[in-house]
Design a protein around this motif. Structure first.
Motif, PDB file in Angstrom:
ATOM      1  N   TYR A 139     -29.412  -4.291   2.069  1.00 16.21           N
ATOM      2  CA  TYR A 139     -28.723  -4.860   0.907  1.00 16.21           C
ATOM      3  C   TYR A 139     -27.303  -5.296   1.280  1.00 16.21           C
ATOM      4  O   TYR A 139     -26.811  -6.326   0.828  1.00 16.21           O
ATOM      5  CB  TYR A 139     -28.686  -3.849  -0.244  1.00 16.21           C
ATOM      6  N   LEU A 140     -26.676  -4.488   2.132  1.00 18.44           N
ATOM      7  CA  LEU A 140     -25.282  -4.773   2.491  1.00 18.44           C
ATOM      8  C   LEU A 140     -25.111  -6.093   3.225  1.00 18.44           C
ATOM      9  O   LEU A 140     -24.019  -6.664   3.249  1.00 18.44           O
ATOM     10  CB  LEU A 140     -24.705  -3.610   3.312  1.00 18.44           C
ATOM     11  N   GLU A 141     -26.197  -6.586   3.807  1.00 21.77           N
ATOM     12  CA  GLU A 141     -26.096  -7.898   4.471  1.00 21.77           C
ATOM     13  C   GLU A 141     -25.854  -9.013   3.451  1.00 21.77           C
ATOM     14  O   GLU A 141     -25.383 -10.084   3.790  1.00 21.77           O
ATOM     15  CB  GLU A 141     -27.376  -8.188   5.270  1.00 21.77           C
ATOM     16  N   HIS A 142     -26.209  -8.768   2.194  1.00 22.10           N
ATOM     17  CA  HIS A 142     -26.052  -9.784   1.147  1.00 22.10           C
ATOM     18  C   HIS A 142     -24.993  -9.410   0.111  1.00 22.10           C
ATOM     19  O   HIS A 142     -24.582 -10.244  -0.679  1.00 22.10           O
ATOM     20  CB  HIS A 142     -27.373  -9.964   0.383  1.00 22.10           C
ATOM     21  N   ALA A 143     -24.603  -8.153   0.094  1.00 19.49           N
ATOM     22  CA  ALA A 143     -23.814  -7.636  -1.026  1.00 19.49           C
ATOM     23  C   ALA A 143     -22.408  -8.211  -1.059  1.00 19.49           C
ATOM     24  O   ALA A 143     -21.847  -8.565  -0.023  1.00 19.49           O
ATOM     25  CB  ALA A 143     -23.743  -6.112  -0.922  1.00 19.49           C
ATOM     26  N   PRO A 144     -21.820  -8.292  -2.250  1.00 18.49           N
ATOM     27  CA  PRO A 144     -20.445  -8.784  -2.369  1.00 18.49           C
ATOM     28  C   PRO A 144     -19.419  -7.743  -1.927  1.00 18.49           C
ATOM     29  O   PRO A 144     -18.261  -8.059  -1.734  1.00 18.49           O
ATOM     30  CB  PRO A 144     -20.316  -9.072  -3.872  1.00 18.49           C
ATOM     31  N   ARG A 145     -19.831  -6.500  -1.805  1.00 18.42           N
ATOM     32  CA  ARG A 145     -18.941  -5.450  -1.308  1.00 18.42           C
ATOM     33  C   ARG A 145     -19.530  -4.912  -0.011  1.00 18.42           C
ATOM     34  O   ARG A 145     -20.736  -5.001   0.213  1.00 18.42           O
ATOM     35  CB  ARG A 145     -18.826  -4.311  -2.321  1.00 18.42           C
ATOM     36  N   ASP A 146     -18.696  -4.295   0.816  1.00 17.23           N
ATOM     37  CA  ASP A 146     -19.221  -3.863   2.118  1.00 17.23           C
ATOM     38  C   ASP A 146     -19.591  -2.387   2.128  1.00 17.23           C
ATOM     39  O   ASP A 146     -19.609  -1.743   3.160  1.00 17.23           O
ATOM     40  CB  ASP A 146     -18.237  -4.216   3.243  1.00 17.23           C
ATOM     41  N   PHE A 147     -19.863  -1.849   0.956  1.00 19.10           N
ATOM     42  CA  PHE A 147     -20.335  -0.464   0.875  1.00 19.10           C
ATOM     43  C   PHE A 147     -21.278  -0.324  -0.320  1.00 19.10           C
ATOM     44  O   PHE A 147     -21.245  -1.132  -1.247  1.00 19.10           O
ATOM     45  CB  PHE A 147     -19.157   0.502   0.717  1.00 19.10           C
ATOM     46  N   ILE A 148     -22.117   0.702  -0.230  1.00 15.90           N
ATOM     47  CA  ILE A 148     -22.951   1.088  -1.373  1.00 15.90           C
ATOM     48  C   ILE A 148     -22.250   2.266  -2.041  1.00 15.90           C
ATOM     49  O   ILE A 148     -21.655   3.100  -1.350  1.00 15.90           O
ATOM     50  CB  ILE A 148     -24.353   1.552  -0.879  1.00 15.90           C
ATOM     51  N   THR A 149     -22.296   2.334  -3.356  1.00 12.64           N
ATOM     52  CA  THR A 149     -21.787   3.533  -4.036  1.00 12.64           C
ATOM     53  C   THR A 149     -22.956   4.491  -4.232  1.00 12.64           C
ATOM     54  O   THR A 149     -23.965   4.121  -4.826  1.00 12.64           O
ATOM     55  CB  THR A 149     -21.191   3.164  -5.409  1.00 12.64           C
ATOM     56  N   PHE A 150     -22.832   5.687  -3.709  1.00 15.26           N
ATOM     57  CA  PHE A 150     -23.856   6.698  -3.960  1.00 15.26           C
ATOM     58  C   PHE A 150     -23.412   7.584  -5.119  1.00 15.26           C
ATOM     59  O   PHE A 150     -22.348   8.216  -5.056  1.00 15.26           O
ATOM     60  CB  PHE A 150     -24.108   7.554  -2.715  1.00 15.26           C
ATOM     61  N   GLU A 151     -24.238   7.591  -6.149  1.00 14.60           N
ATOM     62  CA  GLU A 151     -23.965   8.476  -7.280  1.00 14.60           C
ATOM     63  C   GLU A 151     -24.618   9.825  -6.998  1.00 14.60           C
ATOM     64  O   GLU A 151     -25.720   9.892  -6.438  1.00 14.60           O
ATOM     65  CB  GLU A 151     -24.539   7.874  -8.563  1.00 14.60           C
ATOM     66  N   TYR A 152     -23.919  10.869  -7.404  1.00 15.40           N
ATOM     67  CA  TYR A 152     -24.430  12.219  -7.120  1.00 15.40           C
ATOM     68  C   TYR A 152     -24.065  13.107  -8.300  1.00 15.40           C
ATOM     69  O   TYR A 152     -22.896  13.435  -8.508  1.00 15.40           O
ATOM     70  CB  TYR A 152     -23.813  12.728  -5.818  1.00 15.40           C
ATOM     71  N   VAL A 153     -25.051  13.434  -9.110  1.00 13.69           N
ATOM     72  CA  VAL A 153     -24.804  14.259 -10.289  1.00 13.69           C
ATOM     73  C   VAL A 153     -24.746  15.722  -9.844  1.00 13.69           C
ATOM     74  O   VAL A 153     -25.606  16.191  -9.100  1.00 13.69           O
ATOM     75  CB  VAL A 153     -25.876  14.021 -11.384  1.00 13.69           C
TER      76      VAL A 153
END
Ligand code: SAH
Ligand code: SF4
Length: 387
Positions: free
Chosen positions: A275-289
């Protein structure tokens, strides 16, 4: 009647073409609907009278009806929309800073707001709208009240974009300036990637300069990890991506996020990197409850740091929002602090989601608590919970 909120600009252009209208008319109509918030075709004064009459006969601009509208002491505002017999969906507006001032997260995309920046002593503005994508959810995450309620149906594009349309209209009236919503997060009820077509059509409208003109970096889809749909999103409409991780290994994730049995962590993390190859940001946000004693020990944090070491990411720790009979407890402050520090020492950027709008039950993840309830009960509960 054709609801024009169901259309992105290409679809509106096609529909108007089928009525014998030129493409520039679509841009004009789109502008009236989304930038001016106009629902009455008679008021669209720069359209030819014949077109206005045609639209009045064939079309409508209709967002879901509002069942309740509450504002919290901290400025957070929540709408409950009617989406059919006994069901409500919720939309939450979370303002930060002072309207008219540029966003704290200034980047090239925010240059359009910078002209209006005020003195340094005034807090910079960001208005985030948290939007729902489904009535209920089929994915049955064990700590999620939407998941506990089961799946009812997908929202239409009109119902998804209608949440933004309505919120912007109301917020402008309430004095939040010309661009009250700067960010959208698809973190309300439902799994956005399980309602792919309607969600991406709505995303098109959010991003379109003839409509809301939001930056791709400021529109976030949150997913529990439907891997093939993540790839499709990367191709079709790459926006910022948040992934609900919630566990550092497959055994625990299988239990609390059951979609993991279909798309286990190794596949999910590979999909994040693609996904990061196309994403507008250079990181993924990982949510962790943060669930007390379930996924919040120092050992979990160390495992987590190792798990994602090849995936550029940031963490967003979410305090668990309790709901009746959930079977889970909030992590203790001390456990959260140690967990966060372990991730930080491993080099990750970690934020802890602020709890906002507590007095109106407006925190993300809490939204679904009332979904499948009968309408009357929902409203009573809302009224009880408002300060
Ligand atoms: N279906 C999507 C987006 C909606 S939920 C997803 O799962 O990512 C938005 C976020 O709220 C997700 O990270 C979800 O796991 C989290 N969430 C769900 N229930 C919650 C609860 N009771 N307390 C705190 N966060 C919760
Ligand atoms: Fe659905 Fe997201 Fe809730 Fe899981 S956390 S049940 S995917 S809304």
């Amino acid at each position: 009647m054709q609801n024009l909120l169901d259309f992105n600009l290409p679809l509106l252009t096609d529909w108007l073409a089928s009525q014998g209208e030129k493409p520039f008319r679509a841009r004009q109509v789109f502008h009236w609907i989304h930038q001016r918030g106009e629902a009455d075709f008679a008021q669209m004064t720069d359209l030819a009278k014949s077109l206005r009459e045609k639209l009045m006969a064939l079309a409508e601009v209709r967002a879901p009806a509002v069942l309740a509208d509450r504002t919290s002491a901290d400025g957070t505002r929540k709408w409950l929309f009617d989406v059919g017999i006994g069901n409500g969906i919720e939309t939450v507006f979370i303002p930060e800073g002072t309207p008219g001032c540029s966003d704290a997260d200034a980047d090239e995309d925010s240059s359009r707001y910078r002209g209006t920046a005020s003195p340094d002593d005034v807090a910079r503005y960001r208005g985030t709208l948290c939007i729902s994508s489904q009535v209920g959810c089929a994915l049955e995450c064990t700590f999620c009240s939407t998941g506990r309620q089961g799946f009812n149906r997908n929202l239409t594009t009109a119902e998804i974009i209608g949440q933004l349309w309505h919120a912007v209209r109301e917020l402008k009236k309430a004095g939040w300036g010309e661009r009250p919503v700067t960010n959208v997060v698809m973190m309300g009820m439902g799994e956005p990637l399980a309602n792919f077509e309607n969600v991406v059509t709505a995303l098109d409208v959010m991003l379109d300069d003839h409509a809301y003109g939001l930056s791709r970096r400021r529109v976030t889809v949150s997913t529990s990890g439907i891997v093939p749909a993540m790839d499709r999103l990367a191709e079709r409409c790459p926006v910022a991506l948040a992934v609900s991780l919630h566990a550092p290994d497959d055994e625990l994730r299988n239990e609390i996020v059951p979609i993991n049995r279909k798309y286990p962590l190794k596949e999910l993390l590979a999909a994040c990197r693609r996904y990061l190859e196309h994403a507008p940001r250079d990181f993924i946000t990982f949510e962790y409850v943060m669930l007390a004693g379930v996924n919040d020990t120092p050992e979990h944090a160390r495992q987590l740091a190792g798990l994602v070491k090849d995936t550029p990411c940031k963490f967003n720790l979410i305090p668990f929002n309790p709901f009746p009979d959930s079977g889970y407890d909030k992590s203790r402050a001390e456990a959260q602090r140690i967990f966060r520090e372990i991730l930080q020492q491993a080099g990750y950027v970690v934020t802890t989601r602020k709890t906002r709008g507590d007095d109106i039950d407006a925190a993300c993840g809490q939204l679904a608590g009332q979904v499948a309830d009968k309408t009357g009960r929902v409203i009573k509960r809302l009224e009880r919970s408002v300060a």
